[in-house]
Design a protein around this motif. Structure first.
Motif, mmCIF file in Angstrom:
data_model
loop_
_atom_site.group_PDB
_atom_site.id
_atom_site.type_symbol
_atom_site.label_atom_id
_atom_site.label_comp_id
_atom_site.label_asym_id
_atom_site.label_seq_id
_atom_site.Cartn_x
_atom_site.Cartn_y
_atom_site.Cartn_z
ATOM 1 N N ASN A 194 -18.241 -11.223 35.751
ATOM 2 C CA ASN A 194 -17.265 -11.693 36.753
ATOM 3 C C ASN A 194 -17.357 -13.199 36.948
ATOM 4 N N VAL A 195 -18.540 -13.740 36.719
ATOM 5 C CA VAL A 195 -18.734 -15.186 36.845
ATOM 6 C C VAL A 195 -17.784 -15.901 35.883
ATOM 7 N N TYR A 196 -17.676 -15.365 34.661
ATOM 8 C CA TYR A 196 -16.798 -16.001 33.675
ATOM 9 C C TYR A 196 -15.326 -15.801 34.016
ATOM 10 N N LYS A 197 -15.031 -14.668 34.664
ATOM 11 C CA LYS A 197 -13.643 -14.470 35.121
ATOM 12 C C LYS A 197 -13.305 -15.556 36.139
ATOM 13 N N ASN A 198 -14.236 -15.794 37.082
ATOM 14 C CA ASN A 198 -14.003 -16.833 38.100
ATOM 15 C C ASN A 198 -13.848 -18.205 37.456
ATOM 16 N N LEU A 199 -14.652 -18.452 36.417
ATOM 17 C CA LEU A 199 -14.552 -19.750 35.742
ATOM 18 C C LEU A 199 -13.164 -19.907 35.116
ATOM 19 N N CYS A 200 -12.674 -18.838 34.487
ATOM 20 C CA CYS A 200 -11.336 -18.910 33.872
ATOM 21 C C CYS A 200 -10.265 -19.224 34.917
ATOM 22 N N PHE A 201 -10.329 -18.528 36.063
ATOM 23 C CA PHE A 201 -9.317 -18.772 37.108
ATOM 24 C C PHE A 201 -9.376 -20.231 37.570
ATOM 25 N N ARG A 202 -10.595 -20.718 37.732
ATOM 26 C CA ARG A 202 -10.761 -22.096 38.207
ATOM 27 C C ARG A 202 -10.247 -23.095 37.158
ATOM 28 N N ILE A 203 -10.530 -22.818 35.883
ATOM 29 C CA ILE A 203 -10.053 -23.740 34.831
ATOM 30 C C ILE A 203 -8.522 -23.742 34.793
ATOM 31 N N ASN A 204 -7.928 -22.577 34.984
ATOM 32 C CA ASN A 204 -6.456 -22.534 35.004
ATOM 33 C C ASN A 204 -5.901 -23.445 36.100
ATOM 34 N N ASP A 236 -30.888 -3.668 23.838
ATOM 35 C CA ASP A 236 -29.826 -4.688 23.842
ATOM 36 C C ASP A 236 -30.217 -5.844 22.940
ATOM 37 N N LYS A 237 -30.239 -5.591 21.651
ATOM 38 C CA LYS A 237 -30.678 -6.654 20.732
ATOM 39 C C LYS A 237 -29.690 -7.808 20.717
ATOM 40 N N ILE A 238 -28.416 -7.450 20.847
ATOM 41 C CA ILE A 238 -27.363 -8.469 20.772
ATOM 42 C C ILE A 238 -26.505 -8.345 22.028
ATOM 43 N N ALA A 239 -26.187 -9.469 22.638
ATOM 44 C CA ALA A 239 -25.393 -9.440 23.875
ATOM 45 C C ALA A 239 -23.974 -8.931 23.581
ATOM 46 N N ASP A 240 -23.269 -8.558 24.629
ATOM 47 C CA ASP A 240 -21.943 -7.942 24.482
ATOM 48 C C ASP A 240 -20.867 -9.033 24.287
ATOM 49 N N PHE A 241 -20.857 -9.585 23.089
ATOM 50 C CA PHE A 241 -19.924 -10.691 22.805
ATOM 51 C C PHE A 241 -18.475 -10.244 22.809
ATOM 52 N N LYS A 242 -18.267 -8.965 22.499
ATOM 53 C CA LYS A 242 -16.891 -8.466 22.467
ATOM 54 C C LYS A 242 -16.248 -8.638 23.854
ATOM 55 N N SER A 243 -16.960 -8.161 24.889
ATOM 56 C CA SER A 243 -16.416 -8.272 26.254
ATOM 57 C C SER A 243 -16.349 -9.724 26.693
ATOM 58 N N TYR A 244 -17.354 -10.485 26.299
ATOM 59 C CA TYR A 244 -17.438 -11.896 26.711
ATOM 60 C C TYR A 244 -16.215 -12.684 26.222
ATOM 61 N N PHE A 245 -15.955 -12.635 24.926
ATOM 62 C CA PHE A 245 -14.828 -13.432 24.392
ATOM 63 C C PHE A 245 -13.481 -12.897 24.879
ATOM 64 N N LYS A 246 -13.441 -11.561 25.083
ATOM 65 C CA LYS A 246 -12.192 -10.954 25.538
ATOM 66 C C LYS A 246 -11.754 -11.513 26.904
ATOM 67 N N ILE A 247 -12.735 -11.757 27.771
ATOM 68 C CA ILE A 247 -12.417 -12.304 29.097
ATOM 69 C C ILE A 247 -11.666 -13.627 28.951
ATOM 70 N N PHE A 248 -12.176 -14.491 28.086
ATOM 71 C CA PHE A 248 -11.534 -15.805 27.923
ATOM 72 C C PHE A 248 -10.152 -15.667 27.288
ATOM 73 N N SER A 249 -10.076 -14.731 26.324
ATOM 74 C CA SER A 249 -8.780 -14.538 25.674
ATOM 75 C C SER A 249 -7.744 -14.005 26.666
ATOM 76 N N ASN A 250 -8.198 -13.084 27.533
ATOM 77 C CA ASN A 250 -7.259 -12.475 28.480
ATOM 78 C C ASN A 250 -6.902 -13.391 29.646
ATOM 79 N N LEU A 251 -7.887 -14.166 30.113
ATOM 80 C CA LEU A 251 -7.673 -14.848 31.393
ATOM 81 C C LEU A 251 -7.439 -16.347 31.340
#
Ligand code: LLP
Length: 380
Positions: A194-204, A236-251
């Motif tokens: 959610n932190v990254y969602k907030n960052l996207c809204f703020r950048i917009n 959790d050997k590898i972080a959830d990059f799929k969800s991470y990048f998707k947030i930026f793409s969507n928001l």
């Protein structure tokens, strides 16, 4: 870690061990998930600057994010193109700025008006034009340890939004500066998406200010900070990059032809590195038993500095569990890796792995107490 035990016994402890296969798998996933959206990745060299690590990262095609002149030079030595290097930092020296200018790096992420003026002067002397991105402080809470939070008003990082108009006013007079983008980095070990969602809204919102002032930005750089799972590195050997990048793409609302850049450090190399140490003594305390190991804050300072918890494993013993305080040999009370840690019954010369230490482990090592600088070994 047990599968590497036969290799570990050959080396003098303590040492860092890097699982290069895991690094490759991590890089492949990041490439796959970021490429979907055409995002650019810069590896934050500060997390781990070992050449073998950098060379693998170069091979996959990422750039670097540097915070010193020496990190720029190390990136070039590892084969990165200067056009893929960004240079950040709140206190760049003149010598470091010159290294960036002479090598025509992709961009300086600038943090103050006075820095912009100095870069302009130095660029003029060298007859260059410096490309800059304004590091703006978005005032978004990263919800992480206070020592690794950077995006709040009270932090020393970035330029406050209320200074924007002043900067925009002086830019046309700075003939050797080209404003190409804006940059954000709000903190590290961020696990709440959610932190990254907030960052996207703020950048917009911030983008709107540039649009209103008819300023075109070629790129936006959202920094790094994506966290890893220190409790369960084998799950959790590898972080959830799929969800991470998707947030930026969507928001995040990118303008036409605008590119999105990332600066990831910990999530790239964190899980691939382990500190391997040997038990020197078992000592009975009043309430607890101490496992005194031959690594300390000189090899890994994160537990002392940020109360960080790294998983601790005894890779030599299969005996029944007991409870230990796992401590180092340095003359400081903060020199411990964990308290009340359950380990199989541990004895002198057992090997201990301190997990998830690939990022901000070896790079923050010191020679306090005149100790030897820690060595590193790599899997194929
Ligand atoms: N970009 C900027 C501008 C940064 O300051 C940092 C990290 C990064 C990118 C990479 O962040 P990452 O993806 O690695 O979280 N020593 C501390 C972490 C300090 C992080 C400093 N900045 C620790 O051990 O937790």
């Amino acid at each position: 870690m047990k599968k590497f035990k036969d290799i570990f016994v050959k080396y003098k402890t303590p040492f860092y061990w890097y699982d290069m296969q895991l690094l490759d798998e991590t890089l492949k996933l990041i490439k796959k998930e970021s490429e979907k959206y055409g995002f650019y990745i810069h590896y934050a060299v500060k997390a781990n600057s070992n050449l073998p690590v950098l060379k693998r990262i170069k091979k996959i095609g990422f750039g670097t994010d540097c915070v010193s002149g020496n990190e720029i030079l190390r990136s070039l030595e590892a084969g990165f193109l200067s056009s893929d290097i960004v240079f950040a930092g709140v206190g760049k020296s003149d010598e470091e700025i010159i290294i960036g200018l002479e090598n025509d790096i992709f961009c300086f992420n600038v943090e103050s008006v006075s820095e912009i003026e100095v870069i302009n002067e130095l660029a003029k002397k060298l007859n260059k034009t410096a490309k800059i991105a304004l590091r703006l402080n978005p005032n978004v809470d990263a919800i992480t340890h206070k020592y690794i939070t950077t995006g709040l008003e009270e932090n020393k990082f970035g330029i406050n939004i209320n200074e924007l108009d002043n900067i925009i006013k002086i830019l046309p007079n700075l003939n050797n500066i080209e404003l190409t983008g804006i940059h954000f980095h709000i903190g590290s070990q961020i696990t709440d998406l959610n932190v990254y969602k907030n960052l996207c809204f703020r950048i917009n919102e911030i983008q709107e200010m540039f649009i209103a002032r008819k300023i075109k930005l070629k790129h936006i750089n959202v920094g790094g900070g994506f966290g890893i799972n220190y409790d369960a590195p084998d799950i959790d050997k590898i972080a959830d990059f799929k969800s991470y990048f998707k947030i930026f793409s969507n928001l995040l609302k990118l303008q036409a032809e605008q590119k999105l850049h990332f600066e990831l450090g910990r999530s790239i190399i964190g899980q691939s590195g382990n500190l391997i140490t040997k038990v020197l003594y078992i000592k009975k305390g009043v309430k607890t038993k101490f496992a005194i190991v031959d690594a300390g804050i000189t090899e890994l300072i994160r537990p002392a500095l940020y109360s960080a918890k790294h998983k601790i494993e005894n890779i030599s013993s299969d005996l029944l569990d007991e409870t230990y305080d796992v401590v180092g040999p340095i003359c400081e009370s903060t020199d411990f890796f964990g308290k009340n840690i359950i380990l199989p019954k541990t004895k002198r010369h057992d090997l201990i792995a301190i997990r998830s230490a690939g990022a901000y482990g070896e790079v923050m090592a010191s020679q306090y107490n005149l100790r030897e600088i820690v060595k590193a070994y790599y899997s194929n």
